[in-house]
Design an enzyme around this catalytic site. Structure first.
Site, PDB file in Angstrom:
ATOM      1  N   ASN A 112       0.847  -1.198   0.000  1.00 26.94           N
ATOM      2  CA  ASN A 112       0.000   0.000   0.000  1.00 26.94           C
ATOM      3  C   ASN A 112       0.879   1.243   0.000  1.00 26.94           C
ATOM      4  O   ASN A 112       2.104   1.140  -0.040  1.00 26.94           O
ATOM      5  CB  ASN A 112      -0.943  -0.033   1.207  1.00 26.94           C
ATOM      6  CG  ASN A 112      -0.170  -0.085   2.507  1.00 26.94           C
ATOM      7  OD1 ASN A 112       0.515   0.860   2.869  1.00 26.94           O
ATOM      8  ND2 ASN A 112      -0.248  -1.208   3.206  1.00 26.94           N
ATOM      9  N   ASP A 148      -5.276 -10.426  12.731  1.00 29.68           N
ATOM     10  CA  ASP A 148      -5.489  -9.039  13.143  1.00 29.68           C
ATOM     11  C   ASP A 148      -4.503  -8.778  14.290  1.00 29.68           C
ATOM     12  O   ASP A 148      -4.709  -9.228  15.422  1.00 29.68           O
ATOM     13  CB  ASP A 148      -6.941  -8.832  13.595  1.00 29.68           C
ATOM     14  CG  ASP A 148      -7.230  -7.365  13.892  1.00 29.68           C
ATOM     15  OD1 ASP A 148      -6.315  -6.660  14.361  1.00 29.68           O
ATOM     16  OD2 ASP A 148      -8.369  -6.931  13.651  1.00 29.68           O
TER      17      ASP A 148
END
Ligand code: PMT
Length: 406
Positions: free
Chosen positions: A210, A307
């Site tokens: 990203n 996560d």
């Protein structure tokens, strides 16, 4: 501010502005500070050491070829004594030496050894100041925490006009005062920050990633360092230099980050997750470059990454403050609030990454800090300013207050 007995070391290098440094000494002495002057050999060609000796009421340390034994004692003593280490005027030469870590005379040796905040007041010809090498050196020094005062623009000694004039002594004394006043309110705290982008390998030459530059996470790490914290930064791919004076652990993938955070988090008083983490990784990572198959679609199967924040949230210790970020493109507060709860965070910094001046790879951000009970909006500000707000919030929570209104 009470200046009485504050220990200031002033390095004077060889430039015509050296005469203005006499006024810096005079002002500091008048305020009550102790001033110790180190002059380079070239500086003594511009101003007599006797001037500084008289004004500072201290022996001036000069370069002599009597070197090693003398340096060893003197440079360490002054490096340790300094509360602020000022270099004024700072020539292009001393900036280059500092950036490269060269220690070949008394001043460069002492400044390399000091742990004190360093303030440089550059003075040089405009061409030298704007030269790519000098600007690169300035950026390198800034990334290590060196502060700069000036240079100002105006008529220069060489007859040129432009940037390169040393700031006025009054401004330099103000900059020293700002450093001395700086809050050390994070002293004794161990702060863990994540920064940058994870990369999920597809094969040896391709990855999914990203746009995170690391600017937000590094701004938090730098602010915490400057406020006296013991900082660890775990960083993925970044496009800015890793800050100096910080324990830095590089990682590549979300799985690397996961392992590192589970190991590191328990030893820290506060954890702030600003890294942009991939939610998925490739199910199969090819050991060889995947060949293009002409005319065929490539179907990539992705599996969920753990996560990390939720895992760290599960092992959160009593008294530990845990903060995360939410990078959103819609329903900012709603999504951020859901993440706050899911990850057991004390607060979440929500940024709408579609807004100009916010989010990825810019020096500014627009954010809201959400806790269980309140939301505080922060308008466009530098990432460093937002970092200071985040640290303020951490200190407030540690002191027993939850909301900004407390
Ligand atoms: O680096 P910059 O260019 O300065 O950009 C700053 C930033 C936009 C990256 C930063 O401000 C930011 O928003 N960081 C969080 C990015 C992100 O991953 O957001 P998220 O909403 O997907 O994740 C929420 C939180 O969970 C984050 O704290 C994230 O670190 C964490 N996370 C996410 C996925 C995952 N598998 N594990 C996690 O721990």
């Amino acid at each position: 501010m009470d200046w009485t007995g504050r220990e200031i070391v002033l390095g004077v290098t060889g430039g015509i502005a050296a005469y203005k440094s006499a006024e810096i000494v005079s002002r500091l002495r008048h305020l009550g500070a102790h001033v110790h002057v180190i002059m380079t050999k070239n500086a003594t060609e511009f101003v007599s050491p006797l001037t500084f000796q008289t004004l500072s009421a201290n022996q001036v340390v000069k370069d002599t070829f009597a070197a090693p034994e003398y340096w060893n004692v003197e440079h360490v003593a002054l490096a340790k004594l300094a509360e602020v280490f000022v270099i004024a005027p700072a020539t292009a030469n001393i900036l280059a030496k500092m950036a490269a870590g060269i220690a070949d005379d008394m001043l460069s040796t002492t400044v390399l050894a000091t742990k004190a905040p360093v303030l440089a007041a550059p003075a040089m010809n405009t061409g030298m100041w704007t030269a790519a090498a000098t600007q690169q050196n300035v950026r390198t020094l800034q990334s290590r925490g060196v502060r700069f005062c000036g240079p100002d623009s105006g008529l220069l000694a060489c007859g040129d006009s432009g940037a390169g004039r040393m700031s006025e002594p009054e401004e330099i004394v103000k900059a020293i005062e700002a450093i001395l006043r700086r809050k050390q309110d994070c002293a004794g705290l161990r702060i863990l920050v994540t920064a940058g982008a994870t990369r999920e390998r597809l094969d040896p030459v391709r990855f999914l990633s990203n746009d995170s530059s690391g600017k937000m996470g590094f701004a938090i790490a730098e602010a915490a360092r400057d406020r006296g914290a013991d900082v660890t930064v775990v960083y993925g791919n970044v496009s800015v230099p890793v800050p100096a004076g910080i324990r830095a652990i590089p990682i590549e993938s979300a799985m690397d980050l996961y392992e590192t955070m589970l190991r590191e988090a328990p030893a820290h008083d506060a954890v702030i997750q600003a890294a942009a983490v991939a939610d998925y990784r490739a199910e199969q990572v090819s050991g060889e470059k995947i060949k293009k198959k002409q005319g065929e679609k490539w179907t990539l199967t992705l599996v969920e990454n753990p996560d990390i924040a939720a895992a760290v949230g599960k092992i959160k210790k009593p008294g530990q403050v845990f903060a995360g970020f939410a990078a959103e493109t819609e329903h900012l507060q709603e999504h951020a609030a859901a993440k706050l709860r899911k990850k057991n965070l004390d607060f979440i910094v929500a940024n709408d990454v579609t807004r100009p001046g916010a989010g990825f790879n810019v020096d500014t951000n627009i954010a809201s800090i959400l806790t269980e009970t309140d939301v505080t909006d922060y308008p466009l500000q530098s990432k460093r300013e937002l970092a200071e707000e985040i640290l303020n919030r951490i200190l407030k929570i540690r002191a027993g207050g939850q909301s900004d209104a407390d």
